[in-house]
Design a protein around this motif. Structure first.
Motif, short mmCIF file in Angstrom:
data_model
loop_
_atom_site.label_atom_id
_atom_site.label_comp_id
_atom_site.label_asym_id
_atom_site.label_seq_id
_atom_site.Cartn_x
_atom_site.Cartn_y
_atom_site.Cartn_z
N GLY A 79 -0.92 3.62 0.64
CA GLY A 79 -0.89 2.42 0.73
C GLY A 79 -0.89 1.88 -0.67
O GLY A 79 -0.96 2.65 -1.61
N PRO A 84 1.03 -4.81 -1.60
CA PRO A 84 0.89 -5.24 -0.16
C PRO A 84 1.07 -6.59 0.13
O PRO A 84 1.56 -6.96 1.18
N SER A 103 3.66 3.71 -2.98
CA SER A 103 2.63 3.98 -2.16
C SER A 103 1.66 5.07 -2.80
O SER A 103 2.24 6.30 -3.04
N SER A 125 3.65 2.44 10.09
CA SER A 125 2.47 2.05 10.53
C SER A 125 1.56 3.09 11.22
O SER A 125 0.35 3.24 11.01
N ASP A 167 0.99 4.45 7.07
CA ASP A 167 1.48 3.66 6.15
C ASP A 167 0.69 2.14 6.21
O ASP A 167 1.29 1.58 6.85
N GLY A 168 -0.04 2.07 5.15
CA GLY A 168 -0.88 0.67 5.29
C GLY A 168 0.04 -0.50 4.83
O GLY A 168 -0.22 -1.53 5.22
N ASP A 169 1.06 -0.24 3.82
CA ASP A 169 1.88 -1.14 3.44
C ASP A 169 2.89 -1.67 4.57
O ASP A 169 3.31 -2.78 4.68
#
Length: 365
Positions: A88, A92, A154, A305, A309-311
């Motif tokens: 991430g 964001p 990221s 996700s 993948d937090g973004d």
């Protein structure tokens, strides 16, 4: 196992994945999902926002198992093939904003890229302007790419649990769906809202929807299936790998609709669609630009996700919040046409995207 998994990343693999999605989506429609909306990531995320009470449009409230399955299927696939990587930190909040405006654009057209293709495959010619708008939006995004646009890299996160947030949230949503039910004569359960009329009341059996979502989540995670990426790669690199999957998706969906008697060609009286062509075009142009600037279509963001993948999870969350904003502030369209404040929202969305595109650029040496 790796050999089978890697097959889906090949040319024939991506064609097979597109074909499977193209068959399953119309079947979900036949089993109860709304017409020409066997799978629509934007519409289904909007329904989830309604189910959670984020908006009170009573005709679009349902906790869609397909979305839950997409994330959990991708998560299980990433674990199985050792591709789960928590990461991430790539702008964001910008991704959150892009997710919101992507949803506003999609709800102006009434569909995501997947539903654009499914509407065409069902005979809805209004989707032609939507598809042209989507491609044009992606094209604008490629201009920014050539100018050095980037949201930054990221960063890998040291804790495995750091990427579990969104899959865990989807698991909670699944539990709520399984244990909750509307009170007699109402659309409200203990925790969730359920439409009793309109598109939100139309759905395939929960188990079937969940299993289809899980299956597609696994296949899409392995193949990197992405509609936005397909058009971006053709425009920017003249690469047709992902495009073959999208083309296969359309062809098999068309054939399946013909077999099931779900092909109804024309512009008028199409299900969950309007004939305001300028706004069909502009809505999907905005959505396509947002998808390009964020690096993936809404389906791809869900699959990412699941990989940790937090973004991508932030973008997906932005879309859910965007659905609430669209319905609470009169921005979303309906079969009658656009909302009372849709034009202002679309203009604002383009302005925000242009600012992001021009300012989020790396300096060339």
């Amino acid at each position: 196992m790796n050999g089978i998994g890697n097959f889906f990343a090949t040319r024939w693999g991506i064609i097979l994945v597109g074909a499977i999605i193209g068959i399953l989506a119309p079947i979900l429609q036949k089993l109860g999902n709304p017409p020409n909306m066997g799978i629509c990531v934007a519409c289904m995320e909007r329904d989830i926002a309604g189910a959670l009470g984020f908006h009170r449009a009573e005709v679009v409230q349902y906790m869609r198992p397909e979305i839950i399955g997409f994330v959990l299927g991708s998560f299980l696939s990433a674990l199985l093939f050792r591709e789960y990587r928590p990461r991430g930190g790539s702008a964001p909040f910008i991704r959150f904003i892009l997710g919101m405006f992507a949803m506003i654009g999609a709800l102006t057209f009434l569909g995501c890229p997947w539903r654009t293709i499914l509407r065409l495959a069902g005979g809805d010619f209004n989707a032609i302007l939507g598809l042209v708008g989507l491609i044009f939006g992606v094209f604008i995004g490629t201009i920014f790419f050539r100018m050095g646009y980037s949201l930054g890299r990221s960063q890998g996160l040291p804790y495995k649990a750091a990427g579990l947030g969104f899959p865990f949230l989807m698991l909670i949503c699944l539990v709520l769906l399984l244990i909750d039910a509307p009170a007699p004569g109402t659309n409200k359960g203990e925790f969730l809202f359920f439409s009793i009329k309109g598109p939100g009341s139309q759905h395939a059996p929960i188990l079937v929807s969940l299993l289809v979502g899980l299956f597609i989540g696994v296949l899409a995670q392995r193949s990197r299936f992405c509609t936005m990426g397909a058009f971006r790669d053709v425009i920017l690199f003249r690469q047709f790998h992902l495009f073959l999957g999208v083309a296969s998706f359309f062809v098999t969906a068309l054939i399946t609709n013909l077999i099931l008697g779900q092909f109804n060609p024309g512009f008028e009286n199409q299900p969950i669609a309007h004939t305001m062509q300028l706004w069909n075009f502009l809505g999907m142009t905005l959505a396509g630009l947002c998808f390009a600037l964020a690096g993936g279509c809404p389906g791809r963001q869900l699959f990412l996700s699941g990989e940790g993948d937090g973004d991508a999870a932030i973008f997906a969350t932005g879309m859910i919040v965007g659905a609430a904003v669209a319905h609470n502030f009169g921005l979303a369209a309906s079969p009658k046409g656009i909302g009372p404040h849709t034009p202002e929202a679309i203009i604002l969305g383009f302005a925000v995207c242009l600012v992001i595109g021009f300012t989020m650029r790396t300096k060339k040496a």
